[in-house]
Write an enzyme that holds these catalytic residues in place. Structure first.
Site, PDB file in Angstrom:
ATOM      1  N   ASP A  45      -8.284   2.699   8.770  1.00  0.00           N
ATOM      2  CA  ASP A  45      -7.807   1.520   8.545  1.00  0.00           C
ATOM      3  C   ASP A  45      -6.257   1.682   8.468  1.00  0.00           C
ATOM      4  O   ASP A  45      -5.641   2.436   9.071  1.00  0.00           O
ATOM      5  CB  ASP A  45      -8.420   0.863   7.397  1.00  0.00           C
ATOM      6  CG  ASP A  45      -8.380  -0.709   7.289  1.00  0.00           C
ATOM      7  OD1 ASP A  45      -7.114  -1.212   7.364  1.00  0.00           O
ATOM      8  OD2 ASP A  45      -9.344  -1.332   7.239  1.00  0.00           O
ATOM      9  N   GLU A  76      -5.890  -5.822   1.338  1.00  0.00           N
ATOM     10  CA  GLU A  76      -4.832  -5.394   2.410  1.00  0.00           C
ATOM     11  C   GLU A  76      -3.634  -5.200   1.898  1.00  0.00           C
ATOM     12  O   GLU A  76      -3.277  -6.025   1.195  1.00  0.00           O
ATOM     13  CB  GLU A  76      -5.150  -6.092   3.795  1.00  0.00           C
ATOM     14  CG  GLU A  76      -6.216  -5.456   4.862  1.00  0.00           C
ATOM     15  CD  GLU A  76      -5.665  -3.996   5.151  1.00  0.00           C
ATOM     16  OE1 GLU A  76      -4.775  -3.693   4.726  1.00  0.00           O
ATOM     17  OE2 GLU A  76      -6.351  -3.580   6.036  1.00  0.00           O
TER      18      GLU A  76
END
Length: 290
Positions: A195, A17
């Site tokens: 996301d 991430e």
């Protein structure tokens, strides 16, 4: 040029991430939230380095004075990679012990915008915050998984994502820096969930799709312009980098994949890169670390 994403580091991150291109070092940094790691590499995926983090870390954003401001559960800390030292910056959400921090973004003024989320991905306990070194202010609430804070190039529009709601929202940025006029910017159709997001220099909004094997590019008006297909299911976020900011780097994840799915997608959890025609915006640096 081909827009087919190429894997530059097949590290099989559990939850890769928060990619960020460091403008001084000209290096890519990103985290593995569930792996408790901070990683670094160059634009080709070489010169790799990894640091252990003390907890699940949602983001690591570069500070002008050096090091990174990292988002851990209920707090921001400063991390100095040269010494390995962690220093507390601020703490919050003591009343939401099941939360952790997720996605973050540095604004032009050096403040950090970030969201929290329920780590069990069930309760709508996530909120959106801004911290400038002095004041912590809340700007949205009641979200299970917050994602994708980002500004338009003219700083007049702010984007924030409700992942489980499959919706990217846009807000007006008022003269005093607060958010107003929350509205739907884009709704993500199946498969997958929106996301992290990034905005390029033309104001196009790029949305990574978890469990959707793709990244979507929307115009500032919310029109879908482009779909970039990936050979792995879980795309978490992109960042623009390279010397001309015309390379998109994408983090991915193995989280939630079955053995069969991992066998079909052996590069899952790797870092990918693909060229773009429109450069990204320069990465701002956090200004409140002295």
């Amino acid at each position: 040029m081909t827009t087919t994403p190429q894997c530059i580091w097949p590290l099989a991150a559990t939850l890769g991430e928060g990619p960020v291109w460091h403008p001084v070092e000209q290096m890519l940094y990103f985290v593995d939230i569930k792996g408790h790691k901070l990683h670094r590499c160059d634009a080709q995926g070489e010169h790799r380095q990894t640091w252990d983090m003390p907890d699940e870390t949602g983001f690591a954003l570069p500070a002008q004075a050096g090091g990174f401001v990292c988002g851990l559960a209920g707090k921001l800390v400063h991390f100095d990679p040269a010494t390995g030292e962690f220093t507390s910056v601020t703490q919050f959400e003591a009343d939401r012990p099941g939360n952790r921090l997720n996605d973050g973004h540095v604004a032009h003024d050096g403040a950090v915008w970030f969201g929290s989320m329920d780590n069990a991905e069930a309760a709508a306990s996530g909120a959106l915050y801004r911290y400038d070194g002095t004041a912590l202010t809340q700007h949205d609430d009641g979200i299970i998984i917050t994602n994708g804070p980002a500004f338009s190039p003219d700083r007049q529009t702010f984007y924030h994502t409700d992942t489980f709601g499959k919706t990217v929202y846009a807000f007006d940025v008022t003269a005093d820096g607060t958010l107003a006029n929350k509205r739907v910017f884009a709704t993500i159709e199946a498969p997958g969930w929106p996301d992290g997001s990034a905005v390029d220099s033309a104001g196009n909004v790029w949305v990574a799709v978890f469990r959707g094997a793709r990244v979507l590019c929307y115009s500032p008006a919310g029109e879908l312009l482009q779909t970039i297909a990936f050979p792995v299911p879980n795309i978490t976020k992109i960042a623009f980098g390279g010397p001309d900011l015309k390379t998109a780097f994408a983090t991915t994840a193995t989280k939630g994949l079955t053995d069969e799915e991992r066998a079909v997608a052996p590069l899952a959890g790797g870092v990918f890169a693909f060229p773009v025609d429109v450069p990204g915006l320069p990465q701002h640096m956090i200004g409140f670390i002295k």
